[in-house]
Motif scaffolding. Structure first.
Motif, PDB file in Angstrom:
ATOM      1  N   ALA A  14      36.689  45.169  40.685  1.00  0.00           N
ATOM      2  CA  ALA A  14      35.765  44.484  41.374  1.00  0.00           C
ATOM      3  C   ALA A  14      35.069  43.661  40.032  1.00  0.00           C
ATOM      4  CB  ALA A  14      34.392  45.215  41.748  1.00  0.00           C
ATOM      5  N   ALA A  15      35.314  43.965  38.982  1.00  0.00           N
ATOM      6  CA  ALA A  15      34.640  43.140  37.860  1.00  0.00           C
ATOM      7  C   ALA A  15      35.328  42.114  37.305  1.00  0.00           C
ATOM      8  CB  ALA A  15      34.616  44.333  36.500  1.00  0.00           C
ATOM      9  N   ARG A  41      46.063  52.070  46.189  1.00  0.00           N
ATOM     10  CA  ARG A  41      46.755  51.938  47.352  1.00  0.00           C
ATOM     11  C   ARG A  41      45.811  51.679  48.626  1.00  0.00           C
ATOM     12  NH1 ARG A  41      49.859  55.241  44.152  1.00  0.00           N
ATOM     13  NH2 ARG A  41      48.696  57.128  44.689  1.00  0.00           N
ATOM     14  N   ASP A  42      44.411  51.679  48.473  1.00  0.00           N
ATOM     15  CA  ASP A  42      43.579  51.508  49.443  1.00  0.00           C
ATOM     16  C   ASP A  42      43.370  50.025  49.770  1.00  0.00           C
ATOM     17  OD1 ASP A  42      41.665  51.216  51.406  1.00  0.00           O
ATOM     18  OD2 ASP A  42      40.430  52.751  50.508  1.00  0.00           O
ATOM     19  N   ALA A  43      44.191  49.335  50.642  1.00  0.00           N
ATOM     20  CA  ALA A  43      44.180  47.681  50.601  1.00  0.00           C
ATOM     21  C   ALA A  43      42.877  47.435  50.935  1.00  0.00           C
ATOM     22  CB  ALA A  43      45.223  47.459  51.641  1.00  0.00           C
ATOM     23  N   ALA A  44      42.093  48.088  52.128  1.00  0.00           N
ATOM     24  CA  ALA A  44      40.809  47.531  52.385  1.00  0.00           C
ATOM     25  C   ALA A  44      39.756  47.587  51.226  1.00  0.00           C
ATOM     26  CB  ALA A  44      40.443  48.437  53.657  1.00  0.00           C
ATOM     27  N   ALA A  45      40.033  48.842  50.529  1.00  0.00           N
ATOM     28  CA  ALA A  45      38.763  48.853  49.478  1.00  0.00           C
ATOM     29  C   ALA A  45      39.215  47.652  48.302  1.00  0.00           C
ATOM     30  CB  ALA A  45      39.079  50.139  48.711  1.00  0.00           C
ATOM     31  N   LEU A  46      40.503  47.472  47.936  1.00  0.00           N
ATOM     32  CA  LEU A  46      40.802  46.440  47.052  1.00  0.00           C
ATOM     33  C   LEU A  46      40.381  45.012  47.635  1.00  0.00           C
ATOM     34  CD1 LEU A  46      44.245  47.160  45.815  1.00  0.00           C
ATOM     35  CD2 LEU A  46      42.097  47.975  44.668  1.00  0.00           C
ATOM     36  N   ALA A  71      36.622  44.965  46.993  1.00  0.00           N
ATOM     37  CA  ALA A  71      36.322  45.013  45.587  1.00  0.00           C
ATOM     38  C   ALA A  71      36.419  43.646  45.221  1.00  0.00           C
ATOM     39  CB  ALA A  71      37.390  45.761  44.788  1.00  0.00           C
ATOM     40  N   ASP A  72      37.535  42.649  45.423  1.00  0.00           N
ATOM     41  CA  ASP A  72      37.628  41.203  45.318  1.00  0.00           C
ATOM     42  C   ASP A  72      36.438  40.322  45.768  1.00  0.00           C
ATOM     43  OD1 ASP A  72      40.026  41.940  44.059  1.00  0.00           O
ATOM     44  OD2 ASP A  72      41.249  41.320  45.760  1.00  0.00           O
ATOM     45  N   ALA A  73      35.840  41.012  46.814  1.00  0.00           N
ATOM     46  CA  ALA A  73      34.707  40.041  47.270  1.00  0.00           C
ATOM     47  C   ALA A  73      33.422  40.730  47.018  1.00  0.00           C
ATOM     48  CB  ALA A  73      34.839  39.928  48.735  1.00  0.00           C
TER      49      ALA A  73
END
Length: 203
Positions: free
Chosen positions: A28-29, A171-176, A179-181
Motif C-alpha cells: 500500500a505504501a 497471492r490475494d489479488a483482491a487485497a493487492l 492496497a494499490d488504491a
C-alpha cells in the motif's frame, strides 16, 4: 493539515518481521506520493514495559524514557498513523494493544498534551487474517476506529488481506488491488471525522 508535510508512521505489530500484514502495508505504501515521508517501526524491536494504570493513585505519570519515549515522539511527529497488526484472537496483537494501553498514560503526562496534539491526525489500519470472511476482523477495526475517535483523529480506513502461510497475502489479488488504491481512496489532508467516545474503563 493542508500545507503540512505528510509523515506516515507505520507501526508493525506482528511478532515477526516480513509477515503478511507487513507485506500488505508495504504494498500500500508504494502508492504514496514521493513527497510523503515514511517511518517504519517494528514494535517487537522496541518493546514496552507492562502498562500500569495509576490514574486513581497518588502517583503521577512521568515523562517517558527509552522505547516508550521513542514511540511517543514518533507518534506525535506523524500526520498519519498506520497500525499494521495481524488479527490475533479477533483483535490486534499483544504488542499493538500494549502500545495503545500506553496512550492512557501519555494522556496524563504533564506537558505532553497528547489528546490535543493527536486531534485532526489520521489513523489507518492494515491487517492480514486467515479467515476469508472480512467480518472476522470487525473487532480489530472497531477497536482502532474508536481509539481514533476518542482522540479526535480522522479515520482513513482499513485494508484487509487473506493469508494462512507466510507470503500468502501476495497471492490475494483482491487485497493487492485494494492496497494499490488504499491511500489514494481518501485524499490526503481531508476527510474529517468528529465522533468521540468515552475513555474505556480499566479492569
Amino acid at each position: 493539515m493542508d500545507g503540512v508535510l505528510m509523515r506516515f508512521l507505520f507501526l508493525l505489530g506482528s511478532s515477526r518481521s516480513g509477515g503478511n500484514t507487513e507485506l500488505l502495508a508495504r504494498r500500500a505504501a508504494t502508492s504514496l506520493p514521493a513527497g510523503v515521508e515514511q517511518r517504519w517501526l517494528h514494535l517487537a524491536d522496541h518493546p514496552l514495559a507492562p502498562f500500569r494504570d495509576i490514574r486513581h493513585d497518588e502517583e503521577r505519570y512521568l515523562k517517558p524514557t527509552g522505547n516508550e519515549a521513542l514511540l511517543l515522539t514518533e507518534t506525535l511527529a506523524a500526520t498519519d498513523l498506520v497500525i499494521a497488526s495481524p488479527l490475533y484472537w479477533y483483535s490486534v496483537s499483544a504488542a499493538t494493544k500494549l502500545y495503545l494501553d500506553h496512550w492512557s498514560g501519555w494522556l496524563r503526562v504533564p506537558g505532553v498534551d497528547f489528546r490535543q496534539r493527536m486531534a485532526g491526525r489520521r489513523m489507518w489500519a492494515v491487517s492480514a487474517l486467515n479467515d476469508e470472511d472480512p467480518a472476522t476482523a470487525e473487532p480489530l477495526v472497531t477497536s482502532l476506529r474508536r481509539s481514533a475517535d476518542y482522540l479526535g483523529m480522522r479515520w482513513g480506513g482499513a485494508l484487509l488481506g487473506h493469508a494462512n502461510r507466510p507470503g500468502d497475502v501476495l497471492r490475494d489479488a483482491a487485497a493487492l488491488r485494494a492496497a494499490d488504491a488504499f491511500f489514494a481512496a481518501t485524499p490526503l489532508g481531508s476527510g474529517a471525522h468528529d465522533g468521540r467516545v468515552a475513555e474505556p474503563a480499566s479492569c
